[in-house]
Design a protein around this motif. Structure first.
Motif, PDB file in Angstrom:
ATOM      1  N   ALA A 190      98.854  -6.112  76.846  1.00 39.36           N
ATOM      2  CA  ALA A 190      98.819  -7.420  77.487  1.00 39.36           C
ATOM      3  C   ALA A 190      97.523  -8.184  77.214  1.00 39.36           C
ATOM      4  O   ALA A 190      97.460  -9.395  77.412  1.00 39.36           O
ATOM      5  N   GLY A 191      96.485  -7.489  76.742  1.00 42.13           N
ATOM      6  CA  GLY A 191      95.212  -8.145  76.458  1.00 42.13           C
ATOM      7  C   GLY A 191      95.196  -8.939  75.162  1.00 42.13           C
ATOM      8  O   GLY A 191      94.301  -9.760  74.947  1.00 42.13           O
ATOM      9  N   LEU A 192      96.174  -8.708  74.288  1.00 40.37           N
ATOM     10  CA  LEU A 192      96.258  -9.476  73.045  1.00 40.37           C
ATOM     11  C   LEU A 192      96.832 -10.856  73.323  1.00 40.37           C
ATOM     12  O   LEU A 192      97.664 -11.019  74.226  1.00 40.37           O
ATOM     13  N   ASN A 193      96.415 -11.846  72.543  1.00 38.95           N
ATOM     14  CA  ASN A 193      97.043 -13.156  72.715  1.00 38.95           C
ATOM     15  C   ASN A 193      98.444 -13.137  72.102  1.00 38.95           C
ATOM     16  O   ASN A 193      98.801 -12.219  71.360  1.00 38.95           O
ATOM     17  N   GLN A 194      99.235 -14.146  72.419  1.00 46.71           N
ATOM     18  CA  GLN A 194     100.640 -14.147  72.017  1.00 46.71           C
ATOM     19  C   GLN A 194     100.803 -14.135  70.509  1.00 46.71           C
ATOM     20  O   GLN A 194     101.738 -13.518  69.968  1.00 46.71           O
TER      21      GLN A 194
END
Length: 232
Positions: A190-194
């Motif tokens: 979830a810490g990665l950007n889309q």
């Protein structure tokens, strides 16, 4: 949940005759209270208006399927609890235990066996590794890369040319993911950007990279095929 709260003034809520609840095993997670409220409220609405509302719950394997069905008001004839052996694609399950009191060292001891399992059971096919935290995605992926380097298999998990890798690395924002892609290993949390998440999902889906280390959010939101799945 929000729509059904004011059901007395919303005729379309009272018109509902069938409610399908997917991923109902998430009752034990963060979304559990919302699912509980929806099921309880819809049963209450049906009782108040004298109408039977059909409930269909879809789930992965459950150890307490009978209890869940009883809570939803589903009779025995409406309960279909399929065994793990009943599946279109056969699956072999292997369970290994690892001693150790402390969490991080215990997780670390699983990385070499995970690497060996990949080489033995899925040396050229997609592999998903699920871990419990964002930090563990990075640590697990880095250990796999170290094992590859020690075995002189730098490009073993990569299905791209050097030029393709370089072009992709220019599009990646996360520095750790940028480094790992060149080894054919990706991370997803979830810490990665889309943008980074979408890119690594596509790389894995089209088998440009062989190994993807992810948290459980990937399992809930994305359907990616894999020959070998490891749960740490």
């Amino acid at each position: 949940d929000g729509i059904s709260r004011n059901w007395q003034n919303r005729s379309y809520v009272r018109d509902v005759a069938l409610l399908i609840l997917d991923e109902i095993h998430l009752l034990g997670g963060d979304r559990g209270p919302i699912l509980e409220v929806i099921v309880s409220r819809m049963r209450y609405i049906g009782w108040n208006i004298g109408k039977t509302i059909r409930l269909v719950g879809l789930s992965t394997a459950l150890s307490n399927a009978v209890d869940l069905a009883d809570w939803m008001g589903i009779e025995q004839r409406g309960l279909y609890n399929f065994r793990a052996s009943i599946r279109p694609v056969p699956v072999d399950v292997h369970i290994a235990g690892y001693p150790g009191k402390h969490y991080c060292p215990r997780m670390a001891t699983m990385n070499r066996p995970s690497y060996n399992a990949i080489m033995q059971h899925s040396p050229s096919k997609p592999v998903l590794i699920f871990v419990s935290s964002r930090r563990q995605t990075r640590l697990t992926a880095l250990d796999l890369i170290n094992f590859l380097a020690a075995d002189s298999k730098d490009k073993y998990f990569v299905r791209m040319t050097d030029i393709e890798v370089e072009l992709l690395q220019e599009r990646i924002n996360d520095e750790h993911l940028r480094q790992m892609i060149g080894w054919g290993v990706g991370i997803h949390h979830a810490g990665l950007n889309q943008s980074d998440k979408s890119l690594v999902e596509k790389l894995f889906l089209y088998e440009k990279i062989q190994v993807l280390v992810a948290t459980s959010t990937l399992a809930w939101g994305v359907n990616l095929p894999a020959h070998l799945v490891i749960v740490k």
